[in-house]
Structures are given as C-alpha cells and as structure tokens.
Design an enzyme around this catalytic site. Structure first.
Site, short mmCIF file in Angstrom:
data_model
loop_
_atom_site.label_atom_id
_atom_site.label_comp_id
_atom_site.label_asym_id
_atom_site.label_seq_id
_atom_site.Cartn_x
_atom_site.Cartn_y
_atom_site.Cartn_z
N ASN A 10 0.87 -1.18 0.00
CA ASN A 10 0.00 0.00 0.00
C ASN A 10 0.91 1.23 0.00
O ASN A 10 1.51 1.56 1.02
CB ASN A 10 -0.89 -0.03 1.26
CG ASN A 10 -1.72 1.24 1.42
OD1 ASN A 10 -1.75 2.09 0.52
ND2 ASN A 10 -2.39 1.38 2.55
N TRP A 11 0.99 1.85 -1.16
CA TRP A 11 1.91 3.00 -1.29
C TRP A 11 1.35 4.27 -0.65
O TRP A 11 2.05 5.28 -0.61
CB TRP A 11 2.26 3.23 -2.76
CG TRP A 11 3.36 2.33 -3.26
CD1 TRP A 11 3.93 1.29 -2.58
CD2 TRP A 11 4.06 2.43 -4.51
NE1 TRP A 11 4.93 0.72 -3.34
CE2 TRP A 11 5.03 1.40 -4.53
CE3 TRP A 11 3.95 3.27 -5.62
CZ2 TRP A 11 5.89 1.20 -5.61
CZ3 TRP A 11 4.80 3.08 -6.71
CH2 TRP A 11 5.76 2.05 -6.69
N LYS A 12 0.09 4.23 -0.22
CA LYS A 12 -0.53 5.42 0.40
C LYS A 12 -0.30 6.64 -0.52
O LYS A 12 -0.32 6.50 -1.74
CB LYS A 12 0.02 5.60 1.82
CG LYS A 12 -0.15 4.32 2.66
CD LYS A 12 0.12 4.50 4.12
CE LYS A 12 -0.12 3.18 4.84
NZ LYS A 12 0.04 3.26 6.28
N HIS A 93 -9.54 1.30 5.20
CA HIS A 93 -8.25 1.52 5.88
C HIS A 93 -8.47 2.54 7.01
O HIS A 93 -9.24 3.49 6.85
CB HIS A 93 -7.22 2.03 4.88
CG HIS A 93 -5.82 1.98 5.42
ND1 HIS A 93 -5.35 2.90 6.33
CD2 HIS A 93 -4.81 1.10 5.21
CE1 HIS A 93 -4.10 2.59 6.66
NE2 HIS A 93 -3.75 1.50 5.99
N GLU A 95 -6.74 4.93 7.94
CA GLU A 95 -6.43 6.31 7.55
C GLU A 95 -7.60 6.96 6.82
O GLU A 95 -7.75 8.18 6.83
CB GLU A 95 -5.13 6.34 6.72
CG GLU A 95 -3.93 6.08 7.62
CD GLU A 95 -2.72 5.50 6.91
OE1 GLU A 95 -2.67 5.50 5.68
OE2 GLU A 95 -1.82 5.03 7.63
N GLU A 168 -5.20 -4.59 10.80
CA GLU A 168 -4.15 -3.58 10.97
C GLU A 168 -4.44 -2.78 12.23
O GLU A 168 -5.20 -1.79 12.19
CB GLU A 168 -4.14 -2.62 9.77
CG GLU A 168 -3.84 -3.28 8.45
CD GLU A 168 -3.29 -2.27 7.44
OE1 GLU A 168 -2.19 -2.51 6.94
OE2 GLU A 168 -3.95 -1.25 7.18
N GLY A 174 2.91 2.34 10.86
CA GLY A 174 3.91 3.40 10.70
C GLY A 174 4.68 3.74 11.97
O GLY A 174 5.36 4.76 12.03
N SER A 214 3.71 -2.07 10.43
CA SER A 214 5.16 -2.17 10.67
C SER A 214 5.74 -3.53 10.32
O SER A 214 6.64 -4.02 11.00
CB SER A 214 5.49 -1.79 12.12
OG SER A 214 5.15 -0.44 12.36
N GLY A 235 2.98 -1.07 4.28
CA GLY A 235 3.04 0.34 3.93
C GLY A 235 4.45 0.75 3.57
O GLY A 235 4.95 0.48 2.47
N GLY A 236 5.14 1.36 4.51
CA GLY A 236 6.47 1.93 4.27
C GLY A 236 7.45 0.99 3.59
O GLY A 236 8.18 1.39 2.68
P1 13P Z 1 3.27 0.41 7.62
O1 13P Z 1 3.72 -0.90 7.03
O2 13P Z 1 4.00 1.60 7.10
O3 13P Z 1 3.19 0.34 9.12
O4 13P Z 1 1.74 0.63 7.12
C1 13P Z 1 0.83 -0.40 7.26
C2 13P Z 1 -0.41 -0.04 6.52
O5 13P Z 1 -1.15 0.84 6.91
C3 13P Z 1 -0.68 -0.76 5.26
O6 13P Z 1 -1.97 -0.54 4.82
#
Ligand code: 13P
Length: 257
Positions: A10-12, A93, A95, A168, A174, A214, A235-236
C-alpha cells in the site's frame, strides 16, 4: 497456509512517475517468487502506468466511491479504477476511516460497489491503542468487520476469491512496532471464526487474512509463522524493491526449504 501467501504493498500518498522503475523492479522480482502472490496499490494516478508495466503483479486502488458516477467532485468510482487496470481495492483503511470520517456503513457500500464491477476487495479492520488498553480490541474488531462487510446474501458465491481481510491495529501502523505474535494469533483466530460464521466453512475458512502494521523484512518470518496469517499488507516497506521483496521472500521460504 493452504493458499499462496498474499503480499500487498500500500503505497498510500507516495509515488510519482519517478517510482515506476521501482514498481517494474518489484514486478520482475515477483516473477522469481511465484509461490507468493505479490500486488501493489499505488495512488490513483499511477494505477494505469503500473498496470502497463506489470507482467506479473496485480495492481489495485486504495479506495473507491460507493456510487457508480455523478456529481461527486474529486471522487473516483469502482468502474473507473477497474477501467484503469485495477484488479482489487483496499477498503476501510484506518487512515480513511479517521481522516475522511468513513463509517462502517459507507465502507460496506463501497465494498458492494467494488464487487459489483468485478473487483476483489481487501477489507481492513483494526483497533486503536485506547481500545486495546481498555480490553475491548477483540469485541471492537469483530463488530467493525461484520458491519463493514456486505452481508452474506450480497456477497458473490466465490467469497474466498473475492474477499481478503487485513487486520491492521492502528497503533502498529507506521510506528516501527508491530503487534506481538500472540496478539496477532488471537485476533486472526477471532476473525477466522467470524468469517466461517458469516460465510460458511467452505468459503470462510479459505479467505486470506493479512496482517498489517510495521511489517519489515526482519520481522516478516515470525509474523508469517503465526496461524491464520495469510500474508501482509505493507506500507512503508513496500516503497523499495529490496525491503518489499525481502518480505515476499520471508513468505516464500517455508515453501522453498
Ligand atoms: P506500515 O507498514 O508503514 O506500518 O503501514 C501499514 C499499513 O497501513 C498498510 O496498509
């Protein structure tokens, strides 16, 4: 794990066309790890370019609108992302639930819209730190997930193909601190039981449940060893081919040894 592990990036809100070379590198690396299903959800603007680059991986979106079309300035429908090459969409999600006040009912409507145009969905759920500290995490996640998923009679017959669930915990996203394997095992067990209750043994037992929050190359192997973990939503660490494929490798190793 009975099905191929599913590793989704997920590149957000990261990525311009300069990132297409990274997406291409991820795609080519995924061709060497065929025991793992690798997918990427870049921002809307990169769905079609990544789709054109990709020979192996599926491309998806991070959200869609619940309506087919109309006067919704700035929004994107499920049909539009499918037209751009998306095969799946991440929905609910945290977010979006937090940053865009998305309710369970809205997330459910989006899921129905996405399924109606043939997309697969990755339905996210997860509790806040406060919920966990007050001992309500399990009850909260069960309620959130059940209210966000379309009811069984509105789901396609091949539920396990079309639906993936991602757990999640908000406090793990993050932060660099993933949930403990005990916490993941407990919650994935609860989610599995709910899926079987909602969709029956045959389909409910086969839906993949991803962990997200994470996930990194150095903690991926222990997370993938947890019962009922069918992969990861990353994510990251999905932004570079080295870290993302490090996670994919950890998912493929049990099968290659
Ligand atoms: P991180 O891997 O950066 O913690 O993000 C997880 C996430 O929200 C994937 O959708």
């Amino acid at each position: 794990m009975t099905r191929r592990p599913y590793i989704v990036g997920n590149w957000k809100m990261h990525g311009t066309r300069a990132m297409l070379s990274e997406a291409r590198a991820i795609d080519r690396a995924a061709q060497r790890h065929m025991k793992v299903e690798v997918a990427l959800a870049p921002p809307y603007t990169l769905i079609h370019p990544v789709h054109r680059e990709a020979e192996q991986i599926a491309v998806g979106a991070q959200d869609c609108h619940d309506q087919d079309g109309g006067a919704h300035t700035g929004d994107i429908s499920a049909a539009m992302i499918a037209d751009a090459g998306a095969k799946f969409v991440i929905l609910g999600h945290s977010e979006r639930r937090q940053g865009h006040s998305e309710s369970d009912a809205l997330v459910r409507a989006k899921a129905q819209a996405a399924l109606a145009v043939g997309l697969r969905i990755i339905m996210c759920c997860g509790e806040s730190a406060e919920m966990r500290e007050s001992g309500q995490a399990v009850a909260f996640v069960k309620r959130q997930l059940e209210a966000s998923l379309p009811p069984a009679d509105l789901m396609p017959a091949d539920v396990a193909e079309r639906l993936t669930v991602a757990y999640e915990p908000i406090w793990a996203i993050g932060t660099g601190t993933a949930a403990t394997t005990d916490d993941i095992a407990e919650m994935h067990g609860v989610i599995r039981a709910l899926l079987v209750e909602l969709f029956g043994e045959e389909q409910g037992a086969e839906v993949r449940i991803l962990y997200g929050g994470s996930v990194k190359p150095d903690n991926a192997a222990e997370i993938f060893a947890v019962p009922e973990v069918g992969g990861a939503l990353v994510g990251g660490a999905s932004l570079t081919v080295d870290s993302f494929m490090g996670i994919a490798l950890a998912a493929s190793e049990p099968f290659e040894s």
